[in-house]
Design a protein around this motif. Structure first.
Motif, mmCIF file in Angstrom:
data_model
loop_
_atom_site.group_PDB
_atom_site.id
_atom_site.type_symbol
_atom_site.label_atom_id
_atom_site.label_comp_id
_atom_site.label_asym_id
_atom_site.label_seq_id
_atom_site.Cartn_x
_atom_site.Cartn_y
_atom_site.Cartn_z
ATOM 1 N N ALA A 6 0.816 -1.210 0.000
ATOM 2 C CA ALA A 6 0.000 0.000 0.000
ATOM 3 C C ALA A 6 0.851 1.263 0.000
ATOM 4 O O ALA A 6 0.402 2.315 -0.473
ATOM 5 N N PHE A 7 2.080 1.188 0.515
ATOM 6 C CA PHE A 7 2.943 2.367 0.553
ATOM 7 C C PHE A 7 3.272 2.829 -0.865
ATOM 8 O O PHE A 7 3.128 4.016 -1.196
ATOM 9 N N ALA A 8 3.706 1.899 -1.702
ATOM 10 C CA ALA A 8 4.015 2.244 -3.093
ATOM 11 C C ALA A 8 2.762 2.661 -3.849
ATOM 12 O O ALA A 8 2.786 3.602 -4.657
ATOM 13 N N THR A 9 1.648 1.992 -3.581
ATOM 14 C CA THR A 9 0.389 2.332 -4.249
ATOM 15 C C THR A 9 -0.033 3.764 -3.919
ATOM 16 O O THR A 9 -0.450 4.530 -4.800
ATOM 17 N N ALA A 10 0.098 4.133 -2.633
ATOM 18 C CA ALA A 10 -0.297 5.476 -2.215
ATOM 19 C C ALA A 10 0.622 6.538 -2.818
ATOM 20 O O ALA A 10 0.157 7.610 -3.226
ATOM 21 N N LEU A 11 1.909 6.252 -2.899
ATOM 22 C CA LEU A 11 2.837 7.202 -3.511
ATOM 23 C C LEU A 11 2.480 7.426 -4.985
ATOM 24 O O LEU A 11 2.506 8.555 -5.484
ATOM 25 N N ARG A 12 2.136 6.343 -5.646
ATOM 26 C CA ARG A 12 1.745 6.461 -7.057
ATOM 27 C C ARG A 12 0.459 7.284 -7.180
ATOM 28 O O ARG A 12 0.338 8.150 -8.056
ATOM 29 N N GLY A 13 -0.474 7.048 -6.266
ATOM 30 C CA GLY A 13 -1.716 7.815 -6.281
ATOM 31 C C GLY A 13 -1.483 9.287 -5.981
ATOM 32 O O GLY A 13 -2.154 10.164 -6.548
ATOM 33 N N TYR A 14 -0.528 9.570 -5.087
ATOM 34 C CA TYR A 14 -0.183 10.969 -4.773
ATOM 35 C C TYR A 14 0.329 11.681 -6.011
ATOM 36 O O TYR A 14 -0.102 12.796 -6.326
ATOM 37 N N LYS A 15 1.226 11.016 -6.748
ATOM 38 C CA LYS A 15 1.786 11.651 -7.945
ATOM 39 C C LYS A 15 0.721 11.841 -9.025
ATOM 40 O O LYS A 15 0.681 12.885 -9.698
ATOM 41 N N GLN A 16 -0.147 10.885 -9.167
ATOM 42 C CA GLN A 16 -1.206 11.013 -10.171
ATOM 43 C C GLN A 16 -2.132 12.181 -9.838
ATOM 44 O O GLN A 16 -2.562 12.924 -10.734
#
Length: 464
Positions: free
Chosen positions: A190-200
């Protein structure tokens, strides 16, 4: 990317934040830096910065601390336990170490352990406080978002250096994100997923969602469900997920140009005052955290805890859990002069009348540098007067000089030096008498200041 992402270069510049001289050169101290230190002491607080100006008696720890910081910067991890009675300078020591680490491009976070606000057995809460208190040489708390922005900027730079075309930059950054967080994703996807969502969200210009996702990454509860859905994550961070998120944060810090993270868990001795079941859980969580540090799970982490001797040696503290006691066992039966600064547990001996006077002289000289009447300050607040004041403050606290530093420096700056500086005819020996009100004391200081109980009936004064 936002301009904030271009702060990576700032973090590698090892200069004083206020443009003042390097400690130990003998050059004048910057006015802003000096004022920050003096103002904090006037309030009776430990300064947040400028502690190298006051670091008397810590030189014996410098070599070991620098070696350990080098180990962490090289990808290792270190755990350290600091022991000392109230007033011995535990908070001062950890902030001094934190400042030293920042000059080496480390990030620093100081977390106060508390039964209600930050219970140690709930590591998700510890992680949340960590991100709230995260600071770097360039950014005050919370530096989580600037660090993340700097990380994405670094990924963009790496992608461009590999020959990626601007039109394909977003996809290249996403691939690099996946690769850099591959190990973290095994434990906390979830950490990597959230970072990707933040950038998007940033790329789409949706600032509200980006801020909410960053809050979720920082362990904040009750983040809007819409923001979580947008980022592809669910629920709140739990105790076990906190370890994975800490791993992820360390990876982001390293790639953003930081040498590592110094994490201070202060006042761990408060565990002695919680319910026995919560205490046992907290002690086991501490044992688990130490084991994970030593196993190499957290490369780039320098973990420090502080506590009183009663916490380390008493049955309501470390000794309650045998595996934890074994990990922290250190021999303190020898002369304190020969304590090993490299040991897993180090002790701060506390202040004596002589060392307190020496610290007072350091503060007086620092104050005089910024005063229009430095000679008068040094003459009226000479070493003999500083000794008398140290003796008087110690006497007001039941003769315990070791617990007096906070109050001593508060009185010295606010009651003595300020008046000498502002009033030409003020003489502390003539015009000042120490008074200590219970309202200006901490709970611990009030305990020392309270009159000792009568040893026998003959000691009682009865008004007939």
């Amino acid at each position: 990317m936002p301009a904030a992402g271009r702060t990576t270069g700032w973090e590698t510049v090892r200069v004083n934040a206020f443009g003042s001289s390097t400690p130990g050169t003998g050059s004048p101290v910057g006015a802003v830096r000096r004022r920050a230190v003096v103002d904090a002491l006037r309030r009776g607080a430990v300064p947040e910065s400028g502690l190298d100006l006051l670091a008397t008696g810590l030189d014996r720890f410098e070599r070991a601390v620098d070696e350990e910081l080098d180990t962490v910067a090289a990808g290792g991890s270190v755990f350290k336990a600091v022991r000392g009675e109230y007033g011995s300078g535990k908070t001062f020591f950890t902030r001094w170490l934190g400042e030293r680490a920042k000059r080496r491009t480390f990030a620093v976070a100081e977390v106060q352990v508390s039964e209600t606000e930050t219970p140690l057995h709930k590591l998700e809460t510890v992680y949340r406080r960590l991100t709230e208190r995260l600071t770097t040489a360039s950014f005050p708390p919370s530096a989580l978002r600037p660090v993340a922005d700097a990380w994405f900027y670094a990924l963009e730079e790496d992608a461009l250096a590999d020959g990626t075309d601007e039109s394909e930059l977003s996809q290249a950054v996403d691939r690099l994100l996946t690769a850099r967080l591959a190990e973290v994703s095994r434990h906390a996807p979830a950490f990597a997923t959230a970072l990707r969502g933040y950038k998007q969200s940033l790329d789409a210009g949706d600032e509200a969602t980006a801020a909410a996702v960053m809050a979720w990454l920082g362990g904040q509860p009750h983040v809007a469900a819409a923001a979580r859905r947008s980022a592809g994550v669910r629920g709140d961070l739990d105790h076990f997920g906190a370890f994975g998120f800490l791993q992820g944060l360390l990876t982001v810090l390293r790639d953003a140009g930081h040498a590592g993270l110094v994490l201070v868990l202060d006042e761990v001795e408060t565990l002695q005052r919680v319910r026995s079941d919560a205490r046992d859980k907290a002690l086991n969580a501490l044992r688990q955290l130490i084991d994970e540090v030593h196993s190499g799970r957290f490369p780039g982490l320098y973990l420090i805890i502080t506590g009183t001797p009663a916490f380390y040696d008493g049955q309501q503290g470390v000794q309650r859990l045998a595996p934890l006691a074994q990990r922290l066992a250190t021999d303190f039966t020898t002369d304190p002069r020969f304590d090993n600064p490299r040991a897993v547990q180090i002790r701060l001996p506390g202040f004596t009348e002589q060392s307190l006077t020496s610290l007072g002289a350091t503060i007086r000289d620092l104050y005089a540098e910024g005063s229009p009447a430095p000679d008068r300050i040094k003459q009226l607040a000479d070493d003999a007067y500083l000794t008398d004041l140290a003796r008087a403050v110690g006497g007001a606290l039941g003769g315990k000089v070791g617990v007096a530093p906070r109050l001593y420096l508060k009185k010295l700056v606010g009651d003595v030096l300020d008046r000498i500086d502002q009033f030409d005819d003020f003489d502390p020996r003539t015009h000042y008498k120490l008074t200590v009100a219970s309202t200006e004391l901490t709970a611990t200081e009030r305990n020392f200041a309270a009159p000792a109980p009568a040893a026998s009936a003959d000691d009682l004064d009865i008004d007939l």
